[in-house]
Design a protein around this motif. Structure first.
Motif, PDB file in Angstrom:
ATOM      1  N   LEU A 193       3.145  -5.473  -2.371  1.00 35.35           N
ATOM      2  CA  LEU A 193       3.512  -6.814  -2.838  1.00 35.35           C
ATOM      3  C   LEU A 193       2.445  -7.576  -2.810  1.00 35.35           C
ATOM      4  CD1 LEU A 193       7.221  -7.142  -4.214  1.00 35.35           C
ATOM      5  CD2 LEU A 193       5.259  -5.979  -5.825  1.00 35.35           C
ATOM      6  N   LYS A 223      -1.057 -10.305  -4.248  1.00 35.46           N
ATOM      7  CA  LYS A 223      -0.466 -11.397  -5.112  1.00 35.46           C
ATOM      8  C   LYS A 223      -1.830 -12.397  -4.064  1.00 35.46           C
ATOM      9  CE  LYS A 223       2.426 -15.177  -3.246  1.00 35.46           C
ATOM     10  NZ  LYS A 223       3.894 -16.613  -2.833  1.00 35.46           N
ATOM     11  N   PRO A 278       0.224  -6.038  -9.505  1.00 31.47           N
ATOM     12  CA  PRO A 278       0.480  -5.127  -8.641  1.00 31.47           C
ATOM     13  C   PRO A 278       0.169  -3.541 -10.437  1.00 31.47           C
ATOM     14  CG  PRO A 278       1.918  -5.611  -7.734  1.00 31.47           C
ATOM     15  CD  PRO A 278       1.745  -6.731  -9.412  1.00 31.47           C
ATOM     16  N   ALA A 324       6.298  -1.197  -5.276  1.00 27.15           N
ATOM     17  CA  ALA A 324       5.472  -2.053  -5.990  1.00 27.15           C
ATOM     18  C   ALA A 324       4.883  -2.292  -6.931  1.00 27.15           C
ATOM     19  CB  ALA A 324       4.747  -3.332  -4.266  1.00 27.15           C
TER      20      ALA A 324
END
Length: 289
Positions: free
Chosen positions: A209, A213, A219, A238
């Motif tokens: 994750l 980001k 994801p 994720a």
């Protein structure tokens, strides 16, 4: 980057959008696993824990590899998680004498006081430092996994954002990359197990994750390459798409309910399943020009 499904003419097949690619490090990009096993064995002596001579000779005769029944349990874990498992196995199967009980199920047998918790942490930290120090000594021997460099360079040439998500600590990663700077230059970010934004290690989804980001990609639009079941579970949790290139000793079928694609080598990855027009040989020749 917009990536089409393998059969672009079939309107019933959902279009897949892969915008970024994330790689595990140990056993996926770099062939550290055999050296890691050797470092684990040597770390017992460095931590003043002694493997009986006959058992040490047996381990050395097996190429310094950990028994598969042990190795498969610790693949992908952070040091704080795999070291207690290794200590318990050594205590139970190798006859290593230790003051604390680390054998499987010790939590239910022991009254864990604050002082014992501190003592256990000290043992784990000492072993972890010894292991990283020994592995650092072996870093000059680390080779890239077959096909890894070509695949990374190919994806980079196609302008895919790339990241590494590894359970290793950053200081260890910096040592391991010393012979592979060319490949590492292709990555926009490296997220490690000791990153303050990664609260829980694999198989929790935290590290993937965080990688998604930082790459600025959802994801579900990330493709992850992993070698361990724990890592694959982490990436899948994720919400990522997962390609697994497992250890040759691992049964492939254990990945079938987790991974989207299972390969025996990165050299087998063509991108067709993801609609990626990837020709590693052609791109490698273009880069070399």
């Amino acid at each position: 980057m917009r990536v089409l499904s393998p059969n672009e003419s079939d309107k019933n097949i959902q279009v897949i959008d892969i915008h970024a690619v994330i790689f595990d490090l140990d056993g996926t990009l770099l062939d550290t696993e055999s050296l890691s096993c050797l470092a684990v064995i040597d770390s017992f002596e460095l931590s003043n824990l002694h493997i009986p001579p006959d058992k040490r000779t047996e381990l050395k005769s097996q190429g310094g590899l950990l028994p598969w029944e042990l190795k498969r349990r610790i693949l992908g874990l952070r040091g704080s998680e795999w070291i207690p498992i290794v200590l318990g196995y050594a205590q139970q199967h190798w006859g290593v004498v230790m003051e604390l009980d680390w054998r499987e199920g010790w939590q239910s047998r022991c009254m864990i006081t604050d002082s014992e918790e501190v003592a256990r942490k000290e043992v784990v930290d000492q072993f972890w430092r010894a292991w990283e120090m020994r592995l650092d000594d072996l870093c000059e021997q680390i080779e890239a996994c077959p096909g890894a460099t070509d695949l990374v360079e190919s994806l980079a040439s196609m302008k895919f954002p790339l990241a590494i998500a590894t359970s290793s600590r950053m200081a260890s990663v910096q040592k391991k990359r010393c012979r592979h700077e060319g490949m590492f230059q292709s990555f926009q970010d490296i997220i490690t197990g000791d990153d303050t934004n990664v609260k829980c290690g694999k198989p929790a989804p935290d590290i993937f994750l965080e990688a998604a980001k930082r790459l600025g990609v959802h994801p579900s639009n990330c493709l992850v390459f992993e070698d361990s079941l724990i890592g694959a579970q982490s990436a899948k949790s994720a919400g990522c798409n997962v390609v697994v290139v497992p250890d040759r000793r691992m049964e492939k079928q254990v990945f079938y309910n987790v991974a989207d694609e299972v390969l025996t080598s990165m050299r087998e990855f063509t991108g067709k399943k993801w609609g990626i027009s990837l020709d590693v040989t052609r791109i490698k020749n273009e880069i070399a020009k």
